[in-house]
Design an enzyme around this catalytic site. Structure first.
Site: not given
Ligand code: 3EB
Length: 279
Positions: A91, A98, A163, A269
Site C-alpha cells: 500500500y 501515485r 476525504r 471501510e
Molecule cells: C484512511 O483514511 C484509510 O490511499 O486512496 C481510505 C481511502 C484509505 C483512500 C487511498 C486510503 C485511501 O487513510 C485508508
C-alpha cells in the site's frame, strides 16, 4: 452481498453517452463527466511504485486529452495490499507512485480526487475513475488529519486523496472516499468491528456537516446514494450490517465486499456516492 441482489452497480446517465477504448483505457462519457478504467500488469513494471506512477500518469493525461481535466474520484484495487514491512508495504509503495504523479502539479493538494484503495484477489493494478469538465469542491474532515498531510510514520509519501468531493456543475453528488475508524491520523478500536463501524459513521456525519458548511446543501445517507462496504473478515458480516442499519445506512443500496484495507488493523471501510439537494 446483502440479500439476493446481483453484485452489480449500474451508473445511469440521462444525457447521451459515448463509450470506447483508447490508450488502454475503457471509458464512457457524457457532456459533463468521463468514467473509465485502466488495468496494468504489475509484471511489466519493476515495482508497484513504478506501476502506480505510470497508471496515474496515463489516467491524468487521458482525462486532460478528453477534456475532462478535473479528477473527482478514483478507486484503486491491487492484491496483497498489506504485504511487505514498513515502507516496503505494498500500500505504501502504491501511495508513493501515485504521489509522485500528483506532485508534478502545483497546489495538487487542493484538487485531489476522493479515493479508495482496496486489496483485490486478482493480479494487476485496477483503477476506476470519474473526471469532469468542471472542478469539484474539496471537502476535508475536521475529525481527521487530511490524508495528504499524514505524518511520515505512514509511509514515504502521504496518500493522495481528498476525504470527499462535491461534483459539478450542478453540485448534485457527493463522492465520499473510503472512510474508516481513523481519528486524527490514528486508527481506533483495533479489535472491535462494531466500534470501528460506529467511529466510521461519525466520520461520515462529520463530512456531511462539512459539506453543508462548504456548499449550504444538506447531505446525508439518502436512498438515492450507493454505498460500498469493504469488510476484512467475512465472519463480521452480521454485526457489521446491524451497526450500519443502526446508523441509518440504507442497506438496500449497499454492496458488501470481502476485502483487505490499507492499514492492517482496520477491519471495515465504507465509501459511497450520495445525492445532494440542488444548491
Ligand atoms: C484512511 O483514511 C484509510 O490511499 O486512496 C481510505 C481511502 C484509505 C483512500 C487511498 C486510503 C485511501 O487513510 C485508508
Amino acid at each position: 452481498q446483502v440479500g439476493k441482489k446481483p453484485l452489480l452497480e449500474i451508473w445511469r446517465s440521462t444525457l447521451p453517452v459515448e463509450h470506447g477504448f483508447k490508450n488502454g483505457v475503457a471509458f464512457a462519457r457524457n457532456e459533463h463527466i468521463l468514467v473509465g478504467q485502466l488495468v496494468l500488469n504489475e509484471n511489466d513494471y519493476p515495482s508497484l511504485d513504478e506501476a502506480a506512477f505510470e497508471a496515474y500518469q496515463r489516467i491524468l493525461a487521458f482525462q486532460r486529452n478528453q477534456g475532462y481535466k478535473h479528477a473527482l474520484r478514483m478507486w484503486n484495487f491491487f492484491p496483497d495490499i498489506n504485504v511487505g514491512d514498513a515502507d516496503d508495504e505494498r500500500y505504501r509503495q502504491f501511495s508513493l507512485g501515485r504521489a509522485r504523479t500528483f506532485e508534478q502539479f502545483r497546489h495538487f493538494e487542493r484538487a485531489l480526487p476522493a479515493a479508495s484503495a482496496i486489496g483485490s484477489y486478482r493480479s494487476g493494478l485496477l483503477i476506476h475513475f470519474v473526471a469532469a469538465r468542471t472542478p469539484g469542491v474539496q471537502i476535508e474532515n475536521p475529525r481527521q488529519v487530511s490524508a495528504f498531510e499524514y505524518p511520515r510514520q505512514y509511509g514515504p509519501r502521504s496518500p493522495s486523496f481528498s476525504r470527499a468531493v462535491v461534483a459539478g456543475p450542478g453540485r448534485d453528488r457527493l463522492f465520499v472516499s473510503g472512510t474508516a475508524a481513523i481519528v486524527g491520523h490514528q486508527s481506533r478500536h483495533e479489535d472491535c468491528l462494531v466500534s470501528q463501524v460506529e467511529e466510521t459513521l461519525r466520520n461520515w456525519q462529520s463530512l456531511f456537516s462539512a459539506t453543508h458548511r462548504a456548499t449550504g446543501q444538506q447531505a446525508g445517507f439518502d436512498r438515492d446514494g450507493t454505498y460500498r462496504v469493504y469488510l476484512r473478515h467475512a465472519r463480521d458480516l452480521d454485526p457489521c450490517l446491524a451497526a450500519l442499519a443502526h446508523g441509518s445506512v440504507p442497506l438496500e443500496k449497499t454492496t458488501v465486499l470481502r476485502a483487505d484495507i490499507c492499514r492492517p488493523e482496520l477491519l471495515f471501510e465504507l465509501d459511497g456516492v450520495t445525492a445532494l439537494d440542488p444548491a
